[in-house]
Design an enzyme around this catalytic site. Structure first.
Site, PDB file in Angstrom:
ATOM      1  N   LYS A   1      68.603  29.569  21.461  1.00  0.00           N
ATOM      2  CA  LYS A   1      68.035  29.155  20.389  1.00  0.00           C
ATOM      3  C   LYS A   1      66.680  29.287  20.377  1.00  0.00           C
ATOM      4  O   LYS A   1      66.096  29.021  21.280  1.00  0.00           O
ATOM      5  CB  LYS A   1      68.313  27.803  19.719  1.00  0.00           C
ATOM      6  CG  LYS A   1      67.989  27.145  18.640  1.00  0.00           C
ATOM      7  CD  LYS A   1      68.258  25.778  18.315  1.00  0.00           C
ATOM      8  CE  LYS A   1      67.433  25.276  17.118  1.00  0.00           C
ATOM      9  NZ  LYS A   1      67.697  25.827  15.585  1.00  0.00           N
ATOM     10  N   HIS A   2      65.897  29.794  19.330  1.00  0.00           N
ATOM     11  CA  HIS A   2      64.458  29.615  19.105  1.00  0.00           C
ATOM     12  C   HIS A   2      64.090  28.228  18.780  1.00  0.00           C
ATOM     13  O   HIS A   2      64.161  27.759  17.836  1.00  0.00           O
ATOM     14  CB  HIS A   2      63.805  30.692  17.979  1.00  0.00           C
ATOM     15  CG  HIS A   2      63.794  32.167  18.149  1.00  0.00           C
ATOM     16  ND1 HIS A   2      63.221  32.640  19.270  1.00  0.00           N
ATOM     17  CD2 HIS A   2      64.341  33.060  17.381  1.00  0.00           C
ATOM     18  CE1 HIS A   2      63.338  33.798  19.180  1.00  0.00           C
ATOM     19  NE2 HIS A   2      63.814  34.098  18.115  1.00  0.00           N
ATOM     20  N   VAL A   3      63.531  27.675  19.835  1.00  0.00           N
ATOM     21  CA  VAL A   3      63.169  26.144  19.600  1.00  0.00           C
ATOM     22  C   VAL A   3      62.400  25.737  20.611  1.00  0.00           C
ATOM     23  O   VAL A   3      62.363  26.295  21.939  1.00  0.00           O
ATOM     24  CB  VAL A   3      64.690  25.335  19.603  1.00  0.00           C
ATOM     25  CG1 VAL A   3      65.217  25.181  20.883  1.00  0.00           C
ATOM     26  CG2 VAL A   3      64.350  23.924  19.115  1.00  0.00           C
TER      27      VAL A   3
END
Length: 306
Positions: A94-96
């Site tokens: 995930k992009h986070v």
């Protein structure tokens, strides 16, 4: 690489286990909180293929209309619970920003990520969000999204910098929320704290470094993929066994992923102008590169032991 170490004694003291946070993991789940435009699409595809070869679960976040990389505490807790819910062995992508799962009383996963030369990365991001295929994909996923202003799409990076356009002014201490702050990769390691918001500051840099040192098993470097894959294979073998074979013989050889043919060349003069405002980002990149080199060198020294 040898110049990074001060003495022969320091070299001989290097042991792979001393530099491997994988042993700290309490849950056999890899958490790849991927940074945009550092080769993360390629590593994601590599993990997908490795999940079939090495028999582990593969999970990734769905495409979002508005991508939020900084989360409120309750959303961090929910994300941590979800990561912990996957049956091991698994990967989640995930992009986070870095999310400390163990701070919510949950078992520590195996953190990995990639970095890239920060100026090359910001140029890549600039043209990526202007590429025609990017908006085709977005329109298919979200048909009601308005199309961007054609003038904005045609804006050249060099002229953007030279004209002092706000989009290409990288001001120390400036705070930008939302998708606009994809300009820096250190935020993905610094975390969700308010100190991570100001651009190019010592506080954000130190938090990012500490997270890498204390939590990440491996932070690879796009420009040194051979070294990165070697370290991943040895430090996280359950997931990355055979990674170099798949990468060099399948992915990179026949199907370069996410390559933007609409990105024009940018002069070294312009890059140097931008670099002056990316001092902390460059320091963070060099820090990650040095750590990767140490991990690699520890492997080589260990191989030579009788």
């Amino acid at each position: 690489m040898m110049k990074l170490l001060q003495s022969t004694g320091e070299m001989s003291a290097l042991e792979p286990q001393q530099l491997n946070n994988t042993k700290k993991a309490q849950h056999d789940v890899v958490f790849f909180n991927r940074v945009p435009k550092v080769g993360s699409q390629t590593l994601m595809e590599l993990l997908r293929r490795l999940s079939i070869r090495n028999d582990f679960g593969f999970h990734q976040d769905r495409v979002q209309r508005v991508e939020t990389i900084r989360l409120a505490p309750e959303d961090q807790a929910a994300l941590s619970a979800m990561v912990s819910s996957y049956e091991p062995p698994s990967v989640y992508i995930k992009h986070v920003c870095f999310t400390n799962v163990s701070s919510f009383g949950l078992p520590e996963p195996i953190y990995i990520n990639l970095v890239r030369d920060p100026v090359e990365r910001v140029i890549s991001w600039y043209y990526y969000v202007r590429a025609p295929w990017y908006y085709v994909e977005r329109k298919i996923a979200f048909p009601d999204l308005p199309l961007p202003d054609p003038k904005w799409l045609k804006k050249d990076f060099e002229q953007c910098v030279l004209s002092g356009d706000r989009e290409c002014r990288y001001i120390r201490g400036e705070v930008r929320e939302g998708i606009g702050d994809h300009r820096r990769q250190s935020m993905f390691f610094c975390g969700h704290h308010m100190d991570c918001l100001p651009f190019n500051t010592a506080g954000a840099l130190e938090r990012a470094k500490r997270a890498v040192e204390e939590n990440y098993a491996v932070v690879g470097v796009l420009e040194e993929m051979n070294t990165t894959l070697t370290v991943l294979e040895h430090y996280i073998p359950r997931f990355f066994k055979g990674a170099s074979d798949i990468y060099f013989n399948e992915i990179n050889r026949f199907n370069p992923i996410n390559k933007n043919n609409f990105k024009p060349p940018v002069s070294e003069e312009i890059k140097e102008m931008v670099r002056k405002n990316f001092t902390k980002e460059i320091e963070f990149y060099e820090f990650c590169k040095q750590r990767l080199h140490k991990q690699y060198l520890a492997l080589k020294l260990n191989e030579k032991k009788p």
